[in-house]
Design an enzyme around this catalytic site. Sequence first.
Site, PDB file in Angstrom:
ATOM      1  N   CYS A   1      72.756  42.841  74.436  1.00  0.00           N
ATOM      2  CA  CYS A   1      72.050  44.058  74.023  1.00  0.00           C
ATOM      3  C   CYS A   1      70.555  43.811  73.764  1.00  0.00           C
ATOM      4  O   CYS A   1      69.818  43.618  74.708  1.00  0.00           O
ATOM      5  CB  CYS A   1      72.772  44.674  72.836  1.00  0.00           C
TER       6      CYS A   1
ATOM      7  N   ARG B   1      71.397  57.913  72.407  1.00  0.00           N
ATOM      8  CA  ARG B   1      72.003  56.581  72.415  1.00  0.00           C
ATOM      9  C   ARG B   1      73.276  56.613  73.256  1.00  0.00           C
ATOM     10  O   ARG B   1      73.980  57.625  73.285  1.00  0.00           O
ATOM     11  CB  ARG B   1      72.340  56.134  70.984  1.00  0.00           C
TER      12      ARG B   1
ATOM     13  N   HIS C   1      79.088  44.607  72.919  1.00  0.00           N
ATOM     14  CA  HIS C   1      79.369  44.001  71.612  1.00  0.00           C
ATOM     15  C   HIS C   1      80.883  44.041  71.400  1.00  0.00           C
ATOM     16  O   HIS C   1      81.637  44.400  72.284  1.00  0.00           O
ATOM     17  CB  HIS C   1      78.744  44.816  70.477  1.00  0.00           C
TER      18      HIS C   1
HETATM   19  N1  GLN Z   1      67.499  48.310  70.038  1.00  0.00           N
HETATM   20  C1  GLN Z   1      68.099  48.266  71.325  1.00  0.00           C
HETATM   21  C2  GLN Z   1      68.518  49.632  71.826  1.00  0.00           C
HETATM   22  O1  GLN Z   1      68.719  50.530  71.049  1.00  0.00           O
HETATM   23  C3  GLN Z   1      69.281  47.319  71.303  1.00  0.00           C
HETATM   24  C4  GLN Z   1      70.377  47.770  70.401  1.00  0.00           C
HETATM   25  C5  GLN Z   1      71.457  46.760  70.189  1.00  0.00           C
HETATM   26  O2  GLN Z   1      71.240  45.541  70.263  1.00  0.00           O
HETATM   27  N2  GLN Z   1      72.629  47.246  69.799  1.00  0.00           N
HETATM   28  O3  GLN Z   1      68.666  49.824  73.004  1.00  0.00           O
END
Ligand code: GLN
Length: 242
Positions: free
Chosen positions: A92, A126, A193
């Site tokens: 990520c 998101r 994850h």
């Molecule tokens: N900050 C990054 C995004 O929002 C990665 C997020 C994460 O590692 N879960 O894309």
Amino acid sequence: MSGITIGHLYPEHLNIYADRGNIAVLDRRCAWRGIPFEVVAVDVGDPLPRADLYYLGGGQDRDQMLIAGDLVRHAADLASAVADGAGVLAVCGGYQLLGHSYRGHQGAEMPGIGLVDLVTEAGSTRMIGNIVLECELDAGDRRRLVGFENHAGRTTLGAGLTPLGRVLSGHGNNGSDGGEGVHAGGIIGTYVHGPLLPKNPWLADWLIRRALAGGGSGEPLEPLDDALELEAGRVAQAIAGA
Ligand code: GLN
């Protein structure tokens, strides 16, 4: 017996969704087989140690911002370690910084290390949820990979780069091209994850085997009883509807 050294980059900053659990899985799977295992933490300002596998977890934009400049210091050394056979696993936020740049959700552009030809820009929504991929890291050896994604970043791979897997359920790199993550030789980048490795022991073993072989495919590892891990993977796939 030769062992494995992991260079764990920025463990304090890049550890969202228990991504540190990936190290625990590598540690246990080596210990069960009697393979010596060592982790060297690399924090801001530290030199880059020699390692068989470098690991970067995920992080929020503000955490990425704190380490992105420091990571760039290691760009050339990481590239030459990879050329010498070291592996990289990046999740990520760490995955995004393997590319050329990441423009975060507030518009700030962070430099990446350009280890792989990809760019990432945050979108206005998101991409969250369970995810299932079909991967084929070694020709003819198809595997399911399951986990959880939560990112604003949309990643675009350069022409000719291969994603880690094909999305069966979920969003992946950008929600539109059907790919998730990147696989380039010994480099694995992914949005997954969960953490990633507990439900995907085959990937942990792929990384261990490669690390032990100094970059080659090496000898098959002693099999372990993965009944619990595989059951967790099956449940996660069912929840994801794949
Ligand atoms: N900050 C990054 C995004 O929002 C990665 C997020 C994460 O590692 N879960 O894309």
